[in-house]
Design a protein around this motif. Structure first.
Motif, short mmCIF file in Angstrom:
data_model
loop_
_atom_site.label_atom_id
_atom_site.label_comp_id
_atom_site.label_asym_id
_atom_site.label_seq_id
_atom_site.Cartn_x
_atom_site.Cartn_y
_atom_site.Cartn_z
N LEU A 121 53.25 -31.03 8.36
CA LEU A 121 52.67 -31.61 9.58
C LEU A 121 53.31 -31.07 10.85
CD1 LEU A 121 50.74 -33.49 10.94
CD2 LEU A 121 52.31 -35.38 10.51
N MET B 269 48.78 -39.34 23.24
CA MET B 269 48.00 -38.34 23.96
C MET B 269 46.80 -37.87 23.14
SD MET B 269 51.10 -35.81 24.19
CE MET B 269 51.85 -34.88 22.96
N GLY C 299 40.99 -27.70 18.71
CA GLY C 299 42.29 -28.31 18.95
C GLY C 299 43.21 -27.34 19.66
N SER C 300 43.38 -26.14 19.07
CA SER C 300 44.22 -25.13 19.73
C SER C 300 43.59 -24.73 21.06
CB SER C 300 44.34 -23.89 18.85
OG SER C 300 44.74 -24.23 17.55
N PHE D 281 41.53 -36.26 16.79
CA PHE D 281 42.86 -36.74 16.37
C PHE D 281 43.44 -37.53 17.54
CE2 PHE D 281 42.55 -33.27 13.31
CZ PHE D 281 43.17 -33.79 12.19
N SER E 172 46.52 -40.06 17.60
CA SER E 172 47.54 -40.77 16.82
C SER E 172 48.06 -41.98 17.58
CB SER E 172 48.69 -39.83 16.48
OG SER E 172 48.31 -38.97 15.43
N TRP F 219 50.73 -29.72 13.83
CA TRP F 219 50.37 -30.38 15.10
C TRP F 219 51.18 -29.82 16.26
CZ3 TRP F 219 51.60 -36.31 14.09
CH2 TRP F 219 52.96 -36.50 13.96
N GLU F 220 50.67 -30.05 17.43
CA GLU F 220 51.28 -29.54 18.66
C GLU F 220 51.32 -28.01 18.70
OE1 GLU F 220 51.55 -31.62 20.82
OE2 GLU F 220 51.55 -33.42 19.58
N MET G 93 44.17 -34.75 23.03
CA MET G 93 43.62 -33.46 23.44
C MET G 93 42.56 -32.99 22.44
SD MET G 93 47.12 -33.58 24.04
CE MET G 93 48.10 -32.45 23.11
N THR G 94 42.90 -33.08 21.14
CA THR G 94 42.12 -32.43 20.09
C THR G 94 40.74 -33.06 19.93
OG1 THR G 94 44.21 -32.05 18.98
CG2 THR G 94 42.21 -31.66 17.69
N ASN H 97 50.47 -19.72 14.44
CA ASN H 97 49.96 -18.61 15.26
C ASN H 97 49.97 -18.94 16.75
OD1 ASN H 97 49.50 -17.19 12.96
ND2 ASN H 97 47.28 -17.42 12.97
N ILE H 98 49.68 -20.18 17.05
CA ILE H 98 49.64 -20.58 18.46
C ILE H 98 51.05 -20.46 19.06
CG2 ILE H 98 49.20 -22.56 20.00
CD1 ILE H 98 46.68 -21.11 18.85
N ALA I 176 49.85 -24.90 15.92
CA ALA I 176 50.23 -24.35 14.61
C ALA I 176 50.92 -22.99 14.80
CB ALA I 176 48.99 -24.25 13.72
N LYS J 149 45.54 -39.26 5.42
CA LYS J 149 46.38 -38.05 5.53
C LYS J 149 47.19 -37.78 4.27
CE LYS J 149 48.12 -40.16 9.04
NZ LYS J 149 49.00 -40.55 10.16
C1 LIG Z 1 48.36 -36.08 11.41
C2 LIG Z 1 47.90 -35.45 12.67
C3 LIG Z 1 48.00 -36.15 13.86
C4 LIG Z 1 47.55 -35.59 15.04
N1 LIG Z 1 47.64 -36.32 16.20
C5 LIG Z 1 47.13 -35.80 17.35
C6 LIG Z 1 47.13 -36.57 18.56
O1 LIG Z 1 47.64 -37.69 18.61
N2 LIG Z 1 46.55 -36.05 19.65
C7 LIG Z 1 45.99 -34.80 19.64
O2 LIG Z 1 45.49 -34.37 20.68
N3 LIG Z 1 45.99 -34.05 18.52
C8 LIG Z 1 46.54 -34.52 17.38
N4 LIG Z 1 46.52 -33.77 16.23
C9 LIG Z 1 45.80 -32.51 16.23
C10 LIG Z 1 46.64 -31.27 16.15
O3 LIG Z 1 47.43 -31.10 17.30
C11 LIG Z 1 45.68 -30.12 15.88
O4 LIG Z 1 45.17 -30.30 14.58
C12 LIG Z 1 46.33 -28.77 16.03
O5 LIG Z 1 46.65 -28.53 17.37
C13 LIG Z 1 45.40 -27.64 15.54
O6 LIG Z 1 44.13 -27.75 16.08
P1 LIG Z 1 42.83 -27.73 15.14
O7 LIG Z 1 43.04 -28.73 14.06
O8 LIG Z 1 41.62 -27.90 15.98
O9 LIG Z 1 42.84 -26.31 14.46
P2 LIG Z 1 42.28 -24.94 15.09
O10 LIG Z 1 42.51 -24.92 16.56
O11 LIG Z 1 40.92 -24.72 14.60
O12 LIG Z 1 43.27 -23.89 14.41
C14 LIG Z 1 43.18 -23.56 13.02
C15 LIG Z 1 44.15 -22.44 12.72
O13 LIG Z 1 43.78 -21.30 13.48
C16 LIG Z 1 44.90 -20.78 14.17
N5 LIG Z 1 44.46 -20.19 15.44
C17 LIG Z 1 43.85 -20.80 16.47
N6 LIG Z 1 43.63 -19.91 17.47
C18 LIG Z 1 44.12 -18.72 17.05
C19 LIG Z 1 44.20 -17.41 17.61
N7 LIG Z 1 43.76 -17.17 18.85
N8 LIG Z 1 44.75 -16.42 16.89
C20 LIG Z 1 45.22 -16.65 15.65
N9 LIG Z 1 45.18 -17.85 15.06
C21 LIG Z 1 44.64 -18.88 15.75
C22 LIG Z 1 45.85 -21.96 14.38
O14 LIG Z 1 47.20 -21.52 14.49
C23 LIG Z 1 45.60 -22.75 13.09
O15 LIG Z 1 46.44 -22.26 12.08
C24 LIG Z 1 47.00 -34.29 15.05
C25 LIG Z 1 46.93 -33.57 13.84
C26 LIG Z 1 47.37 -34.13 12.68
C27 LIG Z 1 47.26 -33.35 11.40
#
Ligand SMILES: Cc1cc2nc3c(=O)[nH]c(=O)nc-3n(C[C@H](O)[C@H](O)[C@H](O)COP(=O)(O)OP(=O)(O)OC[C@H]3O[C@@H](n4cnc5c(N)ncnc54)[C@H](O)[C@@H]3O)c2cc1C
Length: 544
Positions: free
Chosen positions: A423, A178, A186-187, A216, A218, A427-428, A180-181, A432-433, A430, A260
């Motif tokens: 990890l 899938m 990402g969030s 991202f 995967s 992912w999926e 999304m990011t 706070n989310i 973090a 990674k």
């Molecule tokens: C090894 C790896 C594989 C991955 N594979 C996939 C994949 O196959 N497909 C895919 O779609 N994604 C994938 N991801 C992405 C992953 O799901 C995202 O990195 C994750 O959802 C966080 O999004 P972001 O990196 O954009 O961080 P951000 O959204 O920028 O978030 C950064 C931090 O801010 C916090 N935050 C965000 N909003 C708020 C809020 N409103 N209040 C307080 N805190 C907040 C979050 O909790 C987090 O700690 C992968 C990530 C990794 C590391």
């Protein structure tokens, strides 16, 4: 020079362990939720996953990581990732065990059974489980497009692993991922900029051309992906196959693979879509609820995965300290080490109990209480279990001393576990989310009542009873986001304690309640009150 000394007082390799038979906490939880569960598949999986042959595959798949080939030697784009044969052997074993889409074929306790298998597999190798988990998660969301569901779901449920890039009709089994990011979010997936333009209609429904990127992405060698993109009516969910019905490759360009911290056997890529063909799943503009359906299942897997990693880290710590001597006796017989080992054992069994409780709720989706529990415990379990993972891994590593920190060509399993731990938390969604998602659940009402009903059968421990009495009030009165993490922690601990009271040994439940609920505990592992029955807790957790 190489014969000057004898090597002694090093622990032996933990090999040929029956991962299922020796995991008492897991077996007791399964017996509690599903006394009629067929154990034979888990018994044979537990034996297979503990063998030297499977351990060798796990090591090789991590040491010889995936390699991207963007072009062939004649300059044509191929966008393929090459894996070591051991990666494919592990994938074949996981698919053969039905850890991907198989539970959606139905059957009593199908999700629970799969959850236990997934947990056991994580003990062997967690990173290649990424596409296995995504395949599990996307399968129900495909119901949003009946024709694609009809063509793909039998192959998603099949126990054949076929890594070849071919159209679905020509394959005995398929996997899915899938996307999304994106770079800018990402969030907050609503920030996605990838565009979807309507391009026609055919047997799979409304077809679109997708242009944009995913930051991202995967397991890019999966056969198809669910992706989010902006359509005229808003963010929507699309089915994007790697190979199109006419046999040509879809316009998915793999830019590079992520370098990674851990998760080495799994390929995580960055991709660009150049008018890639995709079909609408669900309604245009309803992409977020569609994707959340998938997110729920992958979040379950994060909780299961971390529980499996904890169990393996604990097993390694118990095994090593039982053999290694310092100051004239084994480490495991030193009182302070016993406190550390027992404390880790409590954490590991509590994680297992909570993750399996959540999986059990998905088997009984027609029961309103279970529906609420699935909704409530998904963010709670993902938040708390994964949050505990890294600290747990560090403490278990410390039990092995310097050896725990050493890679030794991939033989250092503890180092691999430690790198993997953060990890599942990121992912999926973090931490706070997850805490914010808990607040969304609480707004739906009925949750406080359902939680009270969930905790009621465990009544009897004074500290837990007090906590159970105040939680509904705290849920009703929670005001802002600032308190969400604290509440998520306490709900997790209360449910874990209640489960341990109901299906673990009294020594485990009592020590968990005394430390985690009553607060008779320090700030690091190994600070349980001295009245705990350390012998009973450790004996229950021993991997042999
Ligand atoms: C090894 C790896 C594989 C991955 N594979 C996939 C994949 O196959 N497909 C895919 O779609 N994604 C994938 N991801 C992405 C992953 O799901 C995202 O990195 C994750 O959802 C966080 O999004 P972001 O990196 O954009 O961080 P951000 O959204 O920028 O978030 C950064 C931090 O801010 C916090 N935050 C965000 N909003 C708020 C809020 N409103 N209040 C307080 N805190 C907040 C979050 O909790 C987090 O700690 C992968 C990530 C990794 C590391």
């Amino acid at each position: 020079m190489d014969q000057t000394h004898e090597v002694f007082n090093q622990s032996s390799a933990l090999v040929d362990v029956d991962l299922f038979a020796t995991n008492r906490g897991l077996r007791d939880a399964l017996a509690f939720h599903a006394p009629d569960l067929q154990l034979a598949p888990l018994q044979s999986l537990g034996r297979e996953l503990g063998t030297a042959a499977m351990q060798a595959h796990a090591r090789l798949a991590n040491v010889h990581g995936p390699q991207l080939h963007t072009h062939d030697r004649f300059g044509r784009r191929v966008d393929e990732v090459e894996f070591h044969p051991s990666y494919h052997a592990l994938m074949a074993a996981a698919v053969g065990a039905g850890l991907h889409g198989t539970p959606w074929a139905g059957g009593a306790h199908a999700h629970l059974q799969r959850a236990a298998g997934f947990m056991l597999f994580t003990e062997l190798e967690p990173s290649m489980l990424c596409p296995i988990s995504m395949t599990y998660a996307v399968a129900p969301a495909l119901r949003g497009n009946e024709n694609i569901h009809a063509d793909w779901s039998p192959k998603l449920q099949s126990r054949w692993y076929d890594p070849q890039l071919r159209f679905v009709a020509d394959k005995p089994g398929v996997t899915m991922g899938m996307g999304m990011t994106e770079k800018q979010g990402g969030s907050d997936v609503r920030a996605n900029t990838t565009r979807a333009e309507h391009a026609g209609r055919d047997g799979w429904g409304e077809r679109y051309a997708i242009t944009g990127h995913k930051w991202f992405f995967s397991a890019p060698m999966c056969d198809a992906f669910l992706v989010l993109a902006q359509a005229p009516s808003g963010l929507s969910c699309f089915f994007l196959p790697r190979v199109l019905p006419d046999g040509t490759r879809n316009a998915i360009r793999i830019q590079r693979l992520k370098d990674k911290l851990g998760n080495k056997a799994n390929a995580s890529s960055e991709v660009e879509f150049h008018g890639a063909q995709a079909w609408l799943v669900g309604e245009e503009g309803r992409g977020v609820p569609q994707i959340l359906e998938m997110g729920t299942m992958t979040r379950l897997d994060c909780a299961l995965g971390t529980s499996g990693l904890m169990r393996q880290a604990l097993a390694l710590a118990l095994h090593h300290t039982a053999e290694r001597k310092a100051f004239g006796r084994t480490l495991a017989s030193q009182p302070l080490m016993r406190n550390v080992l027992a404390d880790l054992a409590l954490e590991s069994e509590a994680a297992t109990a909570l993750a399996l409780r959540l999986a059990h709720a998905f088997d009984r989706a027609d029961d309103p209480h279970e529906q609420l529990m699935a909704r409530l415990l998904t963010p709670v379990a993902k938040f708390w279990i994964c949050k505990r993972g890294s600290g747990f891994g560090q403490e278990a590593m410390e039990c092995l001393g310097g050896n725990g920190y050493v890679e030794e060509g991939g033989e250092g399993v503890m180092a691999r576990i430690y790198r993997e731990m953060p990890l599942n938390s990121i992912w999926e969604g973090a931490g706070n989310i997850m805490a914010l998602d808990l607040l969304r659940v609480l707004r739906k009402g009925d949750v406080a009542e359902a939680l009270a009903a969930e905790l009621a059968p465990a009544r009897g421990n004074a500290a837990l009873d007090r906590m159970a009495a105040v939680l509904p009030q705290r849920i009703a009165q929670i005001e802002g986001e600032t308190e969400a993490r604290r509440l998520a922690e306490d709900i997790a601990l209360a449910v874990q304690a209640a489960l341990l009271v109901r299906h673990s040994a009294p020594a485990v439940a009592d020590a968990f309640c005394a430390s985690r609920i009553q607060g008779d505990w320090g700030r690091s592992y190994g600070s349980l009150p001295s009245a705990c029955d350390f012998d009973a807790i450790i004996a229950r957790a021993m991997p042999h």
